[in-house]
Design a protein around this motif. Structure first.
Motif, short mmCIF file in Angstrom:
data_model
loop_
_atom_site.label_atom_id
_atom_site.label_comp_id
_atom_site.label_asym_id
_atom_site.label_seq_id
_atom_site.Cartn_x
_atom_site.Cartn_y
_atom_site.Cartn_z
N ARG A 185 0.85 -1.19 0.00
CA ARG A 185 0.00 0.00 0.00
C ARG A 185 0.89 1.24 0.00
N LYS A 186 0.39 2.31 -0.60
CA LYS A 186 1.05 3.62 -0.53
C LYS A 186 1.26 3.92 0.96
N GLN A 213 13.02 -9.48 -4.82
CA GLN A 213 13.66 -8.34 -5.49
C GLN A 213 12.77 -7.14 -5.20
N MET A 214 13.36 -6.07 -4.69
CA MET A 214 12.58 -4.89 -4.30
C MET A 214 12.46 -3.95 -5.49
N ASN A 215 11.25 -3.42 -5.71
CA ASN A 215 11.04 -2.43 -6.75
C ASN A 215 10.46 -1.19 -6.09
N GLN A 216 11.30 -0.16 -5.98
CA GLN A 216 10.88 1.06 -5.30
C GLN A 216 10.26 1.98 -6.32
N GLY A 217 8.92 2.01 -6.40
CA GLY A 217 8.26 2.90 -7.36
C GLY A 217 8.18 4.31 -6.81
N THR A 218 7.58 5.21 -7.60
CA THR A 218 7.45 6.59 -7.13
C THR A 218 6.47 6.66 -5.97
N ASP A 219 5.40 5.88 -6.05
CA ASP A 219 4.36 5.97 -5.03
C ASP A 219 4.41 4.83 -4.03
N LYS A 220 4.83 3.69 -4.48
CA LYS A 220 4.71 2.52 -3.62
C LYS A 220 5.81 1.51 -3.92
N VAL A 228 6.97 -2.35 -4.60
CA VAL A 228 6.48 -3.61 -5.15
C VAL A 228 7.58 -4.65 -4.94
N ALA A 285 8.95 -8.34 -5.77
CA ALA A 285 8.83 -9.52 -6.63
C ALA A 285 9.33 -10.73 -5.86
#
Lengths: 338, 338, 338, 338
Positions: A6-7, A29-36, A38, A40
């Protein structure tokens, strides 16, 4: 498997997800998006893992499975098309295989007459139901053991392998001794005890699609049979339930190419149960062959007007003869022998 | 049953319809329309008659069944609401009955803890699965006999009747000796061999709706159980399959008033399997009670984060406690005790 | 129309039904069953009558419509197949008509290239959208008027009639001046103002099936166009919404023979929107032809990888070329020229 | 957005995916699994991006969207519940708002009588259709402008705001001058020209759910209205199309809590169109309130037996009075004033 946080999810929440993945022996595997964030989840068996394992954790917004839940039936598991051999008849090979006969075995004369008719024009396997699953307890339920004996007699008389339905795990042994292909019907596609029971046999099995099951669920159900050791599985599309009411079910012709991409198993089509009406059966049979089906399972009755079950969707001898003649050039157009 | 003849049907074709009706011991009434003839087929058991019997005849355009195919469960068969008695607990009476517990029995501690929690806030029947029908053969399939023994121990310890699922006709005897209510799951609603087997018991049966079956098919399936002599049937709505994908299934809340008109059997609702997500369960539970359900079947786990099966749709102890508190005024608003 | 009275309906209640029928100028016929009374309502326009007219009356259990609600499109209204003529190309005749081109008109080069490609291998009508109905307001909405001008230029350059979509009644005049066939899309099948507007034109109209509409509703929607005087209607099956998620929609191949029985209008198939994936399109196209479709509407893009809209379901030039070659023997097998 | 590469995808294929992402100004993160590579596409507007953009590239197995396609209606966009104010009546606040009245405006007497009845027992907004979208062109299509004038007269006489349907972009200006809330009907939920047109007004809009649209599509359609500047949107659940045929549509009661999580917009429920039968309406209305709906839209007719449209689903004055009395304790049980 993709875990979307969640954001505003906290570090502690994200750490709980990664900790659980590690506990299960999975990579992350960490995916650091702009908002949240994710996460994997990586590993070779994530298709068999429940999404709930991560979805219940605090701060998780959604979990998406990337891997398919089926395994043994997957084309990734085996690239080459399987051919199921029934007394020398190859299903899944170059030849288009037609199975035909009455919905229910009624008596010796009706069954023998059916075999004679369908064999004469090119069908190579005889169908006929002895144990009939019926919507109402007050309907004819089939001849049961007597029906099996008739099937056995007629298959010997005409030299045609026989396919018949099994509806309960108890009956698998009995029925398989009288037939060449066991059919698991649409209403039993998710009867897992039955699937396991037929999986313990060596006999070929036709697994009809549950009328409200996705292709993915259908292939996963087939995994039950293969997991027990029986690799002789033939899938059978027979129509799905939709809002449309001009046909009994809606033939999902798309499932043929979808399965051909996803799996190596042969797939046949039953146009009779989908259509529910003999006048619609020929068009559906032709469509199925054109779309790439390996075979057809068609209801034919010597005299549909007197059929005890499903007379309306049964082809008469003359209708069936015409259909077989019309199917030939279509089969050839898609590279099949017939 | 209404037989519509095609425009221009011949007298001979119409005569064949009336002759067949007479052969079946049915009355007929001719309706000569401006364009076409419509034959009404009269008799008390036309609901159980296949439409095909007439639809196959030449010159027939369509056949419409007026009578319902179910019989023994129909409100025309019995006008007064049935009450199913489970160790003194009445289902179908004034009291709203809540059944709760974990999806799967995991171990003694988990089950006992569940019983303690749900009993403390008003649930009167404990649920827990020992034989689990799972989509994939590689998923946890339940503790089976060991699970039954745990159910038996915990029901005695807490004085709560127990409901558990049966998935194969072979297991009916065994399972019924360890529980108070047999549950036939959604995927087995049309497993007629299993329906007949539970029909031969005296034990109350919860018949879950097949996730793609109409209310009419569901009631007709219940007829299988009653036809064998077991009248203790409780229907359970648990969501149907639709195109909507934001929930696991779509709770068909309308089925509650539809069944109340059509049948005298009690109907309960399982909001957990419909929702698929614990945050949605309370709204669906409240909707079900407001719409007139006789009870609820809810998944509760002492620690959903550690659940082996369906953790995401299980309520935590605190969520369940809050829900029970919130349900009370709604139950009272519709005239129920709670 | 068949009015079933409730068991125990009073004479007064039955009289109210017959009185209403007489008021509406309809005939009646009483059917006194063993349990209940059934009143048949007779008249030539009962298909257009609302069942509610009788269903609201006290003592009525159910009302069943026997006549179909559509009229002008019905095969009972006109027995002979209609042929829609588009600049000399006959749709609904012996020839299988292929319409192909990009989902959206993007620019002169893309459109001209598309026309060149599809014409070279046998397509006779060019498709291309200028007004695009998109699920999200943030997606590309089409070139609108500029797109129409490009269509006009390219149709002249290549001598191919053009089909394009109209999404609002306001635009019907404008769009029809730039194209040869107006397309009413799936989401507008029940936009009755738009249907009436295209009904007032003389231009041929392709009426796509609403993705959740029954064949009966689809034919009734076509009645809106015919009722305004435009008889040049071509039906287009493009897949329906079901629970299956391996394809974008489920192609209802059965609708082809169903429509051929019920109506005299030509029916074509759009396999692209049904499949949603270029690898599945050829199988569906072949199935449609084998089942009896009069034509195909296929998305082809010179370079699907660069398509602005629906690239995944667009065939590349080489895929389309192969498909056209493979369709030929199937078309011939069902008696079509190609 | 998650791009799953095929097992054995080449480095060049993977590079093409990352190059496209960079071209679109998006970030990427590589996930090297045991069997296959998964590329996460990162950016704030990936919800509005078509999955096709990546799915068409060679070597791509599947593309999964993580972000939702709707934006302006999302609770992530605005956390606080919106309240839509209609002449001082707040929709989406603490009060349960009931809108009631006839399906179609028939004449002055019928409409005034309806207003009197529904106002007397607590409804605060009057409904009535002047432009009626009907399945058949031969059915009553509404009084149109005359109906609007009657609505205007009656709203002044009874001091009740009025809601009425708009079915074409041309009529938006006209209709909004005679009413207080514009209703976009189910069949027009994806009529994007109409959505944009009502978005350019300031008038509150009730957006009914398309009967075969997912909640996600519904929310994305609402984005069309908000994108044009009109924030006064009220969502209305009215039943979805499923295989179940005992009701006209299946009320998707789950959509209420789903929307409450996903969006800040008010949501009301129309139990009349879902049920299709007055005897089922009260149960559905109660279920909707218990599940958290902000209001109800109910069909009431002074004399349903004489209704020109949808009489069977209209409540009589006495039925409506009883329902309003029964709703009060349920509304209070969920914390609403009434």
């Amino acid at each position: 498997m993709i875990v979307e946080m969640r954001k505003g999810a906290t570090k502690k929440e994200i750490d709980a997800v990664t900790a659980r993945a590690k506990n299960l022996g999975l990579g992350i595997q960490m995916n650091q998006g702009t908002d949240k964030t994710v996460v994997a989840i990586l590993g070779s068996n994530t298709g068999q893992l429940q999404t709930d394992v991560f979805a219940v954790l605090p701060g998780v917004e959604s979990v998406t499975r990337i891997m398919k839940p089926y395994k043994l039936v997957s084309r990734e598991f085996q690239a080459k098309n399987a051919i199921v051999n029934v007394n020398g008849i190859e299903i899944g090979g170059k030849r288009l295989v037609v199975m035909a006969g009455p919905c229910a075995v009624e008596n010796q004369g009706q069954l023998a007459k059916s075999a004679e008719i369908v064999k004469a024009v090119g069908a190579v396997i005889l169908r006929g139901g002895a144990f009939k699953p019926r919507t109402s307890p007050f309907s004819f339920q089939g001849l049961k053991k007597e029906g099996l004996e008739l099937l056995d007699r007629v298959r010997k008389q005409y030299g045609m392998p026989v396919i018949t339905e099994v509806t309960d795990s108890n009956d698998v042994g009995l029925i398989s001794s009288y037939c060449d292909i066991l059919q698991v019907g649409s209403r039993n596609m998710q009867n897992y005890v039955l699937l396991s029971a037929v999986g313990q046999m060596k006999c070929p099995v036709v697994l009809k699609r549950g009328f409200s099951c996705t292709v993915t669920e259908w292939l996963t159900a087939a995994d039950y049979i293969l997991a027990e050791g029986n690799k002789n599985v033939i899938l059978c599309e027979r129509g799905i339930r939709t809002f449309e009411d001009s046909t009994r079910f809606s033939l999902d012709v798309s499932s043929i190419p979808v399965i051909k991409r996803a799996s190596y198993l042969p797939v046949i089509v039953d146009p009779s149960h989908a259509a529910g009406h003999y006048q619609l059966v020929p068009s559906l049979a032709k469509a199925a062959v054109a779309a790439g089906a390996d075979g057809l399972l068609i209801e034919v009755h010597p005299n549909p007007k007197e059929a005890l079950v499903d007379g309306l969707q049964s082809l008469s001898p003359s209708d069936f003869t015409r259909l077989m003649r019309e199917l030939k050039p279509i089969a050839e157009a898609v590279g099949r022998t017939f």
